[in-house]
Design an enzyme around this catalytic site. Structure first.
Site, PDB file in Angstrom:
ATOM      1  N   ASP A  32     -10.376 -17.683 -16.161  1.00 45.59           N
ATOM      2  CA  ASP A  32     -11.680 -17.819 -15.498  1.00 45.59           C
ATOM      3  C   ASP A  32     -11.986 -16.501 -14.762  1.00 45.59           C
ATOM      4  O   ASP A  32     -11.196 -16.091 -13.896  1.00 45.59           O
ATOM      5  CB  ASP A  32     -11.609 -18.997 -14.511  1.00 45.59           C
ATOM      6  CG  ASP A  32     -12.919 -19.207 -13.748  1.00 45.59           C
ATOM      7  OD1 ASP A  32     -13.822 -18.346 -13.848  1.00 45.59           O
ATOM      8  OD2 ASP A  32     -13.014 -20.233 -13.050  1.00 45.59           O
ATOM      9  N   GLU A  84       3.075   7.770  -7.112  1.00 47.82           N
ATOM     10  CA  GLU A  84       4.132   6.971  -7.726  1.00 47.82           C
ATOM     11  C   GLU A  84       3.938   6.971  -9.236  1.00 47.82           C
ATOM     12  O   GLU A  84       4.427   6.097  -9.935  1.00 47.82           O
ATOM     13  CB  GLU A  84       4.221   5.574  -7.119  1.00 47.82           C
ATOM     14  CG  GLU A  84       2.958   4.760  -7.094  1.00 47.82           C
ATOM     15  CD  GLU A  84       3.192   3.406  -6.442  1.00 47.82           C
ATOM     16  OE1 GLU A  84       4.076   2.676  -6.900  1.00 47.82           O
ATOM     17  OE2 GLU A  84       2.472   3.077  -5.487  1.00 47.82           O
ATOM     18  N   CYS A 116       2.785   3.272  -2.425  1.00 46.91           N
ATOM     19  CA  CYS A 116       1.396   3.630  -2.085  1.00 46.91           C
ATOM     20  C   CYS A 116       1.278   4.385  -0.764  1.00 46.91           C
ATOM     21  O   CYS A 116       0.196   4.820  -0.375  1.00 46.91           O
ATOM     22  CB  CYS A 116       0.534   2.367  -2.056  1.00 46.91           C
ATOM     23  SG  CYS A 116       0.589   1.456  -3.593  1.00 46.91           S
ATOM     24  N   THR A 159      -5.712  -5.889 -11.228  1.00 49.03           N
ATOM     25  CA  THR A 159      -5.809  -5.024 -10.042  1.00 49.03           C
ATOM     26  C   THR A 159      -5.589  -3.551 -10.401  1.00 49.03           C
ATOM     27  O   THR A 159      -5.575  -2.699  -9.508  1.00 49.03           O
ATOM     28  CB  THR A 159      -4.771  -5.435  -8.966  1.00 49.03           C
ATOM     29  OG1 THR A 159      -3.460  -5.048  -9.413  1.00 49.03           O
ATOM     30  CG2 THR A 159      -4.790  -6.930  -8.699  1.00 49.03           C
ATOM     31  N   SER A 207       5.236  -9.382  -1.664  1.00 49.17           N
ATOM     32  CA  SER A 207       4.477  -8.158  -1.346  1.00 49.17           C
ATOM     33  C   SER A 207       3.301  -8.474  -0.425  1.00 49.17           C
ATOM     34  O   SER A 207       2.983  -7.702   0.477  1.00 49.17           O
ATOM     35  CB  SER A 207       4.026  -7.432  -2.619  1.00 49.17           C
ATOM     36  OG  SER A 207       2.946  -8.088  -3.243  1.00 49.17           O
ATOM     37  N   HIS A 241      -5.088   0.138   3.053  1.00 46.37           N
ATOM     38  CA  HIS A 241      -4.642   0.301   1.666  1.00 46.37           C
ATOM     39  C   HIS A 241      -5.201  -0.898   0.893  1.00 46.37           C
ATOM     40  O   HIS A 241      -5.153  -2.026   1.377  1.00 46.37           O
ATOM     41  CB  HIS A 241      -3.113   0.330   1.596  1.00 46.37           C
ATOM     42  CG  HIS A 241      -2.600   0.164   0.199  1.00 46.37           C
ATOM     43  ND1 HIS A 241      -3.040   0.949  -0.844  1.00 46.37           N
ATOM     44  CD2 HIS A 241      -1.720  -0.720  -0.334  1.00 46.37           C
ATOM     45  CE1 HIS A 241      -2.445   0.547  -1.951  1.00 46.37           C
ATOM     46  NE2 HIS A 241      -1.633  -0.456  -1.677  1.00 46.37           N
ATOM     47  N   LYS A 250      -7.352 -10.954   3.355  1.00 45.49           N
ATOM     48  CA  LYS A 250      -6.236 -11.836   3.761  1.00 45.49           C
ATOM     49  C   LYS A 250      -5.546 -11.263   4.993  1.00 45.49           C
ATOM     50  O   LYS A 250      -5.196 -11.993   5.917  1.00 45.49           O
ATOM     51  CB  LYS A 250      -5.195 -11.900   2.636  1.00 45.49           C
ATOM     52  CG  LYS A 250      -5.504 -12.856   1.498  1.00 45.49           C
ATOM     53  CD  LYS A 250      -4.417 -12.649   0.428  1.00 45.49           C
ATOM     54  CE  LYS A 250      -4.653 -13.467  -0.805  1.00 45.49           C
ATOM     55  NZ  LYS A 250      -4.461 -14.896  -0.596  1.00 45.49           N
ATOM     56  N   ASN A 286      -6.991  -0.475  -8.000  1.00 47.26           N
ATOM     57  CA  ASN A 286      -5.918   0.088  -7.185  1.00 47.26           C
ATOM     58  C   ASN A 286      -5.564   1.493  -7.675  1.00 47.26           C
ATOM     59  O   ASN A 286      -5.248   1.688  -8.845  1.00 47.26           O
ATOM     60  CB  ASN A 286      -4.675  -0.816  -7.262  1.00 47.26           C
ATOM     61  CG  ASN A 286      -3.613  -0.437  -6.237  1.00 47.26           C
ATOM     62  OD1 ASN A 286      -3.793   0.499  -5.464  1.00 47.26           O
ATOM     63  ND2 ASN A 286      -2.515  -1.185  -6.230  1.00 47.26           N
ATOM     64  N   SER A 316       5.039  -0.273  -0.753  1.00 49.22           N
ATOM     65  CA  SER A 316       6.106  -1.244  -0.987  1.00 49.22           C
ATOM     66  C   SER A 316       7.469  -0.603  -0.795  1.00 49.22           C
ATOM     67  O   SER A 316       7.638   0.601  -0.884  1.00 49.22           O
ATOM     68  CB  SER A 316       5.976  -1.833  -2.390  1.00 49.22           C
ATOM     69  OG  SER A 316       4.811  -2.613  -2.430  1.00 49.22           O
TER      70      SER A 316
END
Ligand code: COA
Length: 365
Positions: A32, A84, A116, A159, A207, A241, A250, A286, A316
């Site tokens: 979806d 990275e 990152c 992403t 993460s 970030h 979030k 990203n 990370s």
């Protein structure tokens, strides 16, 4: 200029020439589209064709930053690339950049790796090099450049993205950066790429939790014993970030809850201070090390000199750092916005078939 007044003198951005709307990927994966657009907040994935990579993006961004700076390559004493998307385990990405720009001689040239967070670390090191006087009057060229690709069908696939931001560290014409910053780190396996693996391994939920914890730790250190509400609203914008835009929301909701704000208050704070900074990130996807700096570059556009913003960097593994910046005199006209406008207007869409072909090539190369 005294060494302690050094900041960001010039910014250049480079986005790749291809993109795919996430709705196309949703069709390809039988998902979806609302999961990608509403659930993750994504719009487009910026993609590199054959022959384009983190090095070419870095060079493009650096040339644009240099073209708007009054100095020349002979005035640069340090070139650092945060990435990275390394091309080699030994040779730094900065060597590819230095080759293209004709940078050699009395120059420190290196690559910085911390997922990152690498671009921010390169920036901090360059600023501290200038502030300490070690630069002996020379400027630094700092670049954050990445191509973010996941394995086909991986939950991270919507992403994906790419892009580069180059910053020249000299007079604070674009922005000054506060010498005090708020770092936090704690070792974790939330996202990693073992030597030899083409794509990252991710513990997605971990993460998210690590990112949210780092936001709380860094912002708590910034706020100290001051009133969070009045203090945080004094900043014109808060940049983050952006692994995917919903992650930022979030994290802000988590911060608001931690500070005891009502949901309505936090939503209003997010809309006023954060949402607008994500505009370019939604169109690039990203770009790992470059993501935060794409957001900062967007937030600085049109700001009056002295207007304060914050920048939260996360990598990370994991490490994070919260920086305070203030707009410089060049922010009002924000010449770097034309880099993004040009690249977005010229880039070509790729459909599902084109994407499969591109990834087939990426896998084979
Ligand atoms: N319509 C609207 N929303 C939908 C939906 C639909 N049809 N289907 C799912 N969603 C929502 C989910 O409810 C969820 O929202 P929530 O998190 O607010 O509950 C969101 O879409 C994502 O769905 P989820 O099932 O959690 O996605 P996923 O497990 O497939 O992948 C990540 C999400 C983030 C784990 C994945 O993209 C990833 O691994 N990314 C790379 C790692 C990363 O970026 N980490 C961030 C810190 S660096």
């Amino acid at each position: 200029m005294s060494s302690t007044s050094a900041g960001i003198a010039s910014i250049g951005l480079q986005l790749p020439p291809l993109f795919m709307p996430v709705t196309q990927l949703a069709e390809l994966r039988g998902v979806d589209p609302n999961k990608y657009t509403k659930g993750l907040g994504c719009t487009d994935i910026a993609l590199c064709p054959n022959g384009h990579d983190a090095a070419t993006l870095a060079v493009g961004a650096a040339k644009r930053a240099l073209s708007r700076w009054k100095g020349s390559v002979s005035d640069i004493g340090l070139v650092a690339v945060g990435t990275e998307s390394a091309k080699d385990m030994s040779r730094p990405l900065s060597a590819w950049v230095a080759e293209e720009l004709g940078l050699s001689g009395v120059i420190r040239s290196y690559e910085v790796k911390h997922a990152c967070y690498g671009g921010t670390l390169a920036l901090r090191q360059a600023l501290e090099w200038k502030w300490s006087g070690a630069g002996a009057g020379k400027a630094a060229l700092v670049i954050a450049s990445d191509v973010a690709l996941y394995a086909l069908g991986d939950p991270g696939e919507p992403t994906q993205g790419a892009g580069a931001v180059a910053m020249i560290i000299d007079e604070p014409l674009v922005a000054s950066v506060s010498p005090t910053s708020f770092p936090f780190s704690s070792p974790a396996f939330d996202f990693w790429r073992p030597v030899g693996d083409s794509f990252p391994s991710v513990d997605g939920q971990l993460s998210l939790d690590c990112y949210k914890r780092a936001v709380i730790e860094c912002f708590s250190a910034l706020i100290g014993d001051r009133n969070a509400r009045s203090m945080l609203t004094e900043y014109h914008a808060h940049c983050f970030h952006v692994p995917f835009p919903k992650m930022v929301k979030k994290a802000v909701l988590h911060l608001g809850a931690e500070l005891g704000w009502s949901l309505e208050e936090t939503e209003a704070f997010y809309q006023r201070k954060v949402e607008g900074t994500l505009e370019w990130n939604q169109l690039t996807g990203n770009a790992y090390t470059a993501s935060l700096w794409i957001s900062v570059a967007r937030a600085l556009v049109g700001l009056k000199q002295g207007t304060p913003i914050t920048a939260f960097s996360y990598g990370s593994g994991y490490g994070a750092e919260l920086l305070e910046l203030a707009a410089g005199p060049a922010a009002a006209s924000a010449a770097w916005a034309s880099d993004v406008e040009k690249d977005l207007s010229q880039r070509k869409p790729v459909d599902g078939v084109g994407y499969q072909r591109l990834r087939g090539h990426a896998l084979a190369s």
